[in-house]
Design an enzyme around this catalytic site. Structure first.
Site, mmCIF file in Angstrom:
data_model
loop_
_atom_site.group_PDB
_atom_site.id
_atom_site.type_symbol
_atom_site.label_atom_id
_atom_site.label_comp_id
_atom_site.label_asym_id
_atom_site.label_seq_id
_atom_site.Cartn_x
_atom_site.Cartn_y
_atom_site.Cartn_z
ATOM 1 N N TYR A 131 -14.656 -2.743 -6.712
ATOM 2 C CA TYR A 131 -15.575 -2.003 -5.847
ATOM 3 C C TYR A 131 -15.235 -0.513 -5.932
ATOM 4 O O TYR A 131 -14.078 -0.127 -6.097
ATOM 5 C CB TYR A 131 -15.500 -2.476 -4.395
ATOM 6 C CG TYR A 131 -14.130 -2.363 -3.753
ATOM 7 C CD1 TYR A 131 -13.771 -1.240 -3.011
ATOM 8 C CD2 TYR A 131 -13.201 -3.395 -3.865
ATOM 9 C CE1 TYR A 131 -12.528 -1.136 -2.414
ATOM 10 C CE2 TYR A 131 -11.947 -3.298 -3.279
ATOM 11 C CZ TYR A 131 -11.615 -2.174 -2.551
ATOM 12 O OH TYR A 131 -10.371 -2.084 -1.978
ATOM 13 N N MET A 133 -15.212 3.315 -4.034
ATOM 14 C CA MET A 133 -15.091 3.804 -2.666
ATOM 15 C C MET A 133 -14.920 5.323 -2.671
ATOM 16 O O MET A 133 -14.535 5.927 -3.670
ATOM 17 C CB MET A 133 -13.913 3.152 -1.945
ATOM 18 C CG MET A 133 -12.555 3.497 -2.518
ATOM 19 S SD MET A 133 -11.201 3.032 -1.416
ATOM 20 C CE MET A 133 -11.489 4.150 -0.039
ATOM 21 N N HIS A 158 -1.405 2.991 4.764
ATOM 22 C CA HIS A 158 -2.293 2.165 3.950
ATOM 23 C C HIS A 158 -1.497 1.450 2.854
ATOM 24 O O HIS A 158 -1.673 0.252 2.613
ATOM 25 C CB HIS A 158 -3.362 3.063 3.340
ATOM 26 C CG HIS A 158 -4.540 2.332 2.793
ATOM 27 N ND1 HIS A 158 -5.344 1.507 3.554
ATOM 28 C CD2 HIS A 158 -5.077 2.320 1.539
ATOM 29 C CE1 HIS A 158 -6.322 1.015 2.805
ATOM 30 N NE2 HIS A 158 -6.175 1.494 1.579
ATOM 31 N N GLN A 171 -3.256 -4.260 -7.435
ATOM 32 C CA GLN A 171 -4.334 -3.297 -7.212
ATOM 33 C C GLN A 171 -4.255 -2.192 -8.255
ATOM 34 O O GLN A 171 -3.198 -1.609 -8.472
ATOM 35 C CB GLN A 171 -4.217 -2.700 -5.813
ATOM 36 C CG GLN A 171 -5.239 -1.609 -5.518
ATOM 37 C CD GLN A 171 -5.080 -1.038 -4.129
ATOM 38 O OE1 GLN A 171 -5.797 -1.406 -3.207
ATOM 39 N NE2 GLN A 171 -4.150 -0.126 -3.956
#
Length: 242
Positions: A131, A133, A158, A171
């Site tokens: 995705y 962002m 985060h 990630q």
């Protein structure tokens, strides 16, 4: 495929100062698409040194996805050309670059190199999603008007949440400011599909996401070797079986 004429016409390499170019390409199966040609296109790319991750996409947005990484952006363009020649029809794409975040300047050099030059796909993590962002620029909440130290603290929080998924999720965050519609592309490789759901859900509660993040469309599927992928998608004796 890259033939003699391509070599004669090859332009000077287009490379970032550090890191790799990244192309996410999402396709539908066109009429008369050739699985054999898809395998050949990916094989030609890997022969040039391009990393190519092939994905069986779930849902209506696309049938297949490819994540390709190369220091030379021309090699990504050649892969795009060769896949188009197979009868696949591109329905979406995303262009970005691997990077080391400004908030990670103090991390060990080995970790910086992993971020700039990842080796994909990671073993044992076939669940996949992508995705794009951006950070919000609203009248009330504007990420880019925050002092650097405050932004750094928010990103540390985060990152701490993300590290709770170590071993379950890898990630890969790539930068796309000035290159594509959003500011970052996020690619997740996970052991199970619910790992993808859990990590995105958990991280959305961090202030950096809850207040400042804006998300684009999500694409999800299963990392699959390209030979297996085209065999699974082909109709026996019909479309894509060549």
């Amino acid at each position: 495929m890259l033939g003699a004429s391509d070599l004669e016409r090859a332009p000077e390499p287009m490379t970032p100062s550090d890191g790799l170019g990244v192309l996410h390409l999402f396709c539908r199966l066109g009429e008369g698409w050739s699985g054999e040609a898809v395998v050949g296109a990916v094989g030609a790319a890997t022969g040039r040194g391009t990393q190519v991750v092939s994905v069986a996409i779930l849902g209506h947005k696309a049938d297949v996805g490819f994540m390709a990484l190369d220091a030379d952006l021309w090699n990504l363009r050649l892969l795009q050309r060769d896949l188009a020649a197979t009868g696949l029809e591109a329905v979406a794409s995303y262009v970005s670059l691997t990077e080391v975040s400004e908030y990670a300047a103090g991390v060990p050099e080995e970790l910086k190199q992993h971020r700039l030059y990842p080796q994909l796909p990671p073993p044992g993590k076939p669940a996949w999603c992508f995705y794009p962002m951006s950070k919000r620029r609203g009248d009330q909440h504007n990420w880019f008007t925050l002092p650097f130290e405050e932004r750094k603290d928010l990103m540390y929080e985060h990152g701490s949440s993300g590290r709770n998924f170590s071993g379950r999720v890898l990630q890969v965050v790539t930068g796309s400011t000035g290159i594509d519609d959003f500011e970052w592309g996020v690619t997740l490789f996970a052991v199970r599909p619910d790992d993808l759901k859990d990590v995105v859900y958990t991280l959305r509660y961090d202030r950096a996401s809850a207040i400042y993040a804006e998300f684009g469309p999500f694409y999800a599927g299963m990392v699959t070797p390209v030979e297996d992928l085209v065999a699974l998608l082909a109709e026996p004796g019909g479309k894509g079986s060549r």
